[in-house]
Write a protein that holds these residues in place. Structure first.
Motif, mmCIF file in Angstrom:
data_model
loop_
_atom_site.group_PDB
_atom_site.id
_atom_site.type_symbol
_atom_site.label_atom_id
_atom_site.label_comp_id
_atom_site.label_asym_id
_atom_site.label_seq_id
_atom_site.Cartn_x
_atom_site.Cartn_y
_atom_site.Cartn_z
ATOM 1 N N ALA A 173 -12.896 12.566 -18.953
ATOM 2 C CA ALA A 173 -12.231 11.432 -19.816
ATOM 3 C C ALA A 173 -11.914 10.480 -19.439
ATOM 4 O O ALA A 173 -11.565 8.861 -20.201
ATOM 5 N N CYS A 174 -10.722 10.555 -18.340
ATOM 6 C CA CYS A 174 -9.926 9.749 -18.426
ATOM 7 C C CYS A 174 -10.519 8.798 -17.129
ATOM 8 O O CYS A 174 -9.689 7.259 -18.050
ATOM 9 N N LEU A 175 -11.268 9.124 -16.558
ATOM 10 C CA LEU A 175 -12.367 7.659 -16.093
ATOM 11 C C LEU A 175 -13.236 6.857 -16.834
ATOM 12 O O LEU A 175 -12.746 5.435 -16.959
ATOM 13 N N ALA A 176 -13.236 7.036 -17.943
ATOM 14 C CA ALA A 176 -13.961 6.823 -19.464
ATOM 15 C C ALA A 176 -12.298 5.417 -20.055
ATOM 16 O O ALA A 176 -12.612 4.780 -19.985
ATOM 17 N N LEU A 177 -11.532 6.432 -20.181
ATOM 18 C CA LEU A 177 -10.756 5.262 -20.910
ATOM 19 C C LEU A 177 -10.285 4.461 -19.996
ATOM 20 O O LEU A 177 -9.945 3.317 -20.484
ATOM 21 N N GLY A 178 -9.866 4.583 -18.915
ATOM 22 C CA GLY A 178 -9.705 3.951 -17.939
ATOM 23 C C GLY A 178 -10.639 2.408 -17.728
ATOM 24 O O GLY A 178 -9.638 1.022 -17.894
ATOM 25 N N ALA A 179 -12.141 3.027 -17.769
ATOM 26 C CA ALA A 179 -12.444 2.095 -18.067
ATOM 27 C C ALA A 179 -12.389 0.780 -19.617
ATOM 28 O O ALA A 179 -12.916 -0.245 -19.264
ATOM 29 N N LEU A 180 -12.138 1.533 -20.775
ATOM 30 C CA LEU A 180 -12.234 1.388 -21.640
ATOM 31 C C LEU A 180 -10.594 0.451 -21.590
ATOM 32 O O LEU A 180 -10.678 -1.298 -22.343
ATOM 33 N N LEU A 181 -9.411 1.065 -20.991
ATOM 34 C CA LEU A 181 -8.373 0.128 -21.475
ATOM 35 C C LEU A 181 -7.614 -0.866 -20.222
ATOM 36 O O LEU A 181 -7.583 -1.624 -20.469
ATOM 37 N N THR A 182 -7.854 -0.028 -18.867
ATOM 38 C CA THR A 182 -7.889 -1.408 -18.745
ATOM 39 C C THR A 182 -8.855 -1.130 -16.919
ATOM 40 O O THR A 182 -8.834 -1.087 -16.566
ATOM 41 N N PRO A 183 -9.551 -2.610 -17.763
ATOM 42 C CA PRO A 183 -11.590 -2.678 -17.024
ATOM 43 C C PRO A 183 -10.854 -3.039 -15.849
ATOM 44 O O PRO A 183 -10.463 -3.907 -15.320
ATOM 45 N N GLY A 184 -11.252 -2.544 -14.482
ATOM 46 C CA GLY A 184 -11.559 -3.031 -13.041
ATOM 47 C C GLY A 184 -10.161 -2.792 -12.156
ATOM 48 O O GLY A 184 -9.818 -3.609 -11.072
ATOM 49 N N ARG A 185 -9.344 -1.358 -12.841
ATOM 50 C CA ARG A 185 -8.400 -1.119 -12.084
ATOM 51 C C ARG A 185 -8.947 -0.320 -11.405
ATOM 52 O O ARG A 185 -8.297 -0.333 -9.718
ATOM 53 N N LEU A 186 -9.755 0.639 -10.793
ATOM 54 C CA LEU A 186 -11.197 1.139 -10.102
ATOM 55 C C LEU A 186 -12.030 0.727 -9.241
ATOM 56 O O LEU A 186 -12.643 -0.100 -10.645
ATOM 57 N N PRO A 187 -12.445 0.162 -8.441
ATOM 58 C CA PRO A 187 -13.272 -0.593 -8.020
ATOM 59 C C PRO A 187 -14.839 -0.397 -8.773
ATOM 60 O O PRO A 187 -15.158 1.181 -8.747
ATOM 61 N N GLY A 188 -15.904 -1.377 -9.572
ATOM 62 C CA GLY A 188 -16.774 -0.799 -10.195
ATOM 63 C C GLY A 188 -16.537 -0.335 -11.319
ATOM 64 O O GLY A 188 -17.473 -0.129 -11.775
ATOM 65 N N VAL A 189 -15.226 -0.122 -11.911
ATOM 66 C CA VAL A 189 -15.391 0.366 -14.025
ATOM 67 C C VAL A 189 -14.797 -0.130 -14.170
ATOM 68 O O VAL A 189 -13.430 -0.649 -13.798
ATOM 69 N N GLY A 190 -15.251 -0.665 -15.431
ATOM 70 C CA GLY A 190 -15.218 -1.387 -16.269
ATOM 71 C C GLY A 190 -15.081 -2.832 -15.930
ATOM 72 O O GLY A 190 -15.854 -3.165 -14.762
ATOM 73 N N GLY A 191 -15.296 -3.414 -17.164
ATOM 74 C CA GLY A 191 -15.584 -5.459 -17.215
ATOM 75 C C GLY A 191 -16.856 -5.289 -17.474
ATOM 76 O O GLY A 191 -17.372 -6.344 -17.470
ATOM 77 N N SER A 192 -17.740 -4.478 -17.260
ATOM 78 C CA SER A 192 -19.659 -5.216 -18.074
ATOM 79 C C SER A 192 -19.858 -4.202 -18.968
ATOM 80 O O SER A 192 -19.067 -3.662 -19.509
ATOM 81 N N THR A 193 -20.876 -4.998 -19.837
ATOM 82 C CA THR A 193 -21.044 -4.032 -21.235
ATOM 83 C C THR A 193 -22.106 -2.676 -21.131
ATOM 84 O O THR A 193 -21.531 -1.529 -21.799
#
Length: 232
Positions: free
Chosen positions: A58-78
Motif C-alpha cells: 500500500a505504501c508503494l501504491a501511495l508513493g506512485a500516486l503522491l511522489t511519482p518517479g521517486r522509485l524507478p518505474g513507479v508512477g508517472g503513467s496512467t
C-alpha cells in the motif's frame, strides 16, 4: 482404550488438525460455526501480522500516486495510477478481515459465513480486472477479464463455490493481468511470473510454515507490484 478415545479429540483440537478432525464448533465449545476443514486457524498475533504485512505494498501504491518517479518505474503513467488505485481499493477489506479475525479470535469463523472474507476475495477480482487494464492497455481485454472476474466475484459473494474453485479463479485473475506483459517484454514477464509464484507458494504452504506463510505472501506482494508498475 476408552480413555484414549476420549483424549484424542481434545488433542486434535489443540493441534489444529483439520482433515478428519473435529469442527471448530467442537474445538471452541460451540462459539463459532463449522469451520472449513481445509483451513488451519491462525493465532491472533498471526492475524495481526497478516493485516500489517499488507501495508508495504500500500505504501508503494501511495508513493506512485503522491511522489511519482521517486522509485524507478513507479508512477508517472496512467497505468501506474490504475495499479496504485486498485491496490488501495483492495487494502481496507483485507486489512479489516485479518484484524477482525485477530480481535474476535475463537468467536468468529475465519472462513464460513464471514462477510469480510467475502469482501476481501471479491475485491481481489475487482483489483485484478483494473490491473489487467493497466498491463494490457486494451479495453477489449479488460472487458473479457472483467466478465470472468465478475462471475468469480458473484459466486464468491454467494459462497456457492468450493475453496479449490476460488483458488483457481484467483489464479486465472492473476494470469489475466500477467499475460499482457509477455507481449511487451518477455524478461519482465518472467520476473513478474516468478514474483507471483513467490507470493502463491508460502500462501499454499501456510500449514507447514506454522501459520506464517500468509503474512510472508503478503510481504512478497511488494516485488510483484514493482513488476506490474514496470509493465504498466
Amino acid at each position: 482404550r476408552s480413555a484414549q478415545a476420549r483424549v484424542r479429540p481434545l488433542r486434535r483440537c489443540a493441534e489444529g488438525t483439520e482433515v478428519g478432525g473435529p469442527t471448530e464448533r467442537q474445538c471452541h465449545g460451540g462459539s463459532v460455526g463449522h469451520a472449513s476443514k481445509a483451513i488451519q486457524p491462525m493465532s491472533p498475533a498471526q492475524e495481526f501480522c497478516n493485516a500489517l504485512t499488507m501495508l508495504p505494498t500500500a505504501c508503494l501504491a501511495l508513493g506512485a500516486l503522491l511522489t511519482p518517479g521517486r522509485l524507478p518505474g513507479v508512477g508517472g503513467s496512467t497505468g501506474d495510477v490504475i495499479i496504485a488505485v486498485s491496490t488501495l481499493l483492495h487494502l481496507p477489506f483485507s486489512f479489516l478481515y485479518h484484524v477482525n479475525c485477530a480481535l474476535r479470535h475463537g468467536r468468529v469463523d475465519p472462513v464460513e459465513n464471514n462477510p469480510l472474507l467475502k469482501l476481501d476475495l471479491v475485491f481481489i477480482h475487482v483489483a485484478g480486472s483494473l490491473i489487467a487494464l493497466a498491463t494490457s492497455a486494451s479495453v477489449t481485454w479488460f472487458a473479457a477479464v472483467a466478465t470472468f472476474n465478475m462471475v468469480s466475484a458473484y459466486r464468491t459473494a454467494l459462497w456457492c463455490s468450493s475453496a479449490m474453485e476460488r483458488r483457481i479463479c484467483r489464479g486465472g485473475c492473476a494470469l489475466a493481468y500477467l499475460l499482457p506483459i509477455l507481449a511487451k517484454d518477455s524478461a519482465l514477464f518472467a520476473r513478474a511470473l516468478f514474483a507471483f509464484l513467490a507470493v502463491a507458494l508460502p500462501f499454499a504452504l501456510n500449514g507447514p510454515l506454522r501459520g506464517w506463510g500468509h503474512a510472508l505472501s503478503h510481504l512478497l506482494l511488494a516485488p510483484l507490484a514493482l513488476c506490474l508498475f514496470a509493465a504498466a
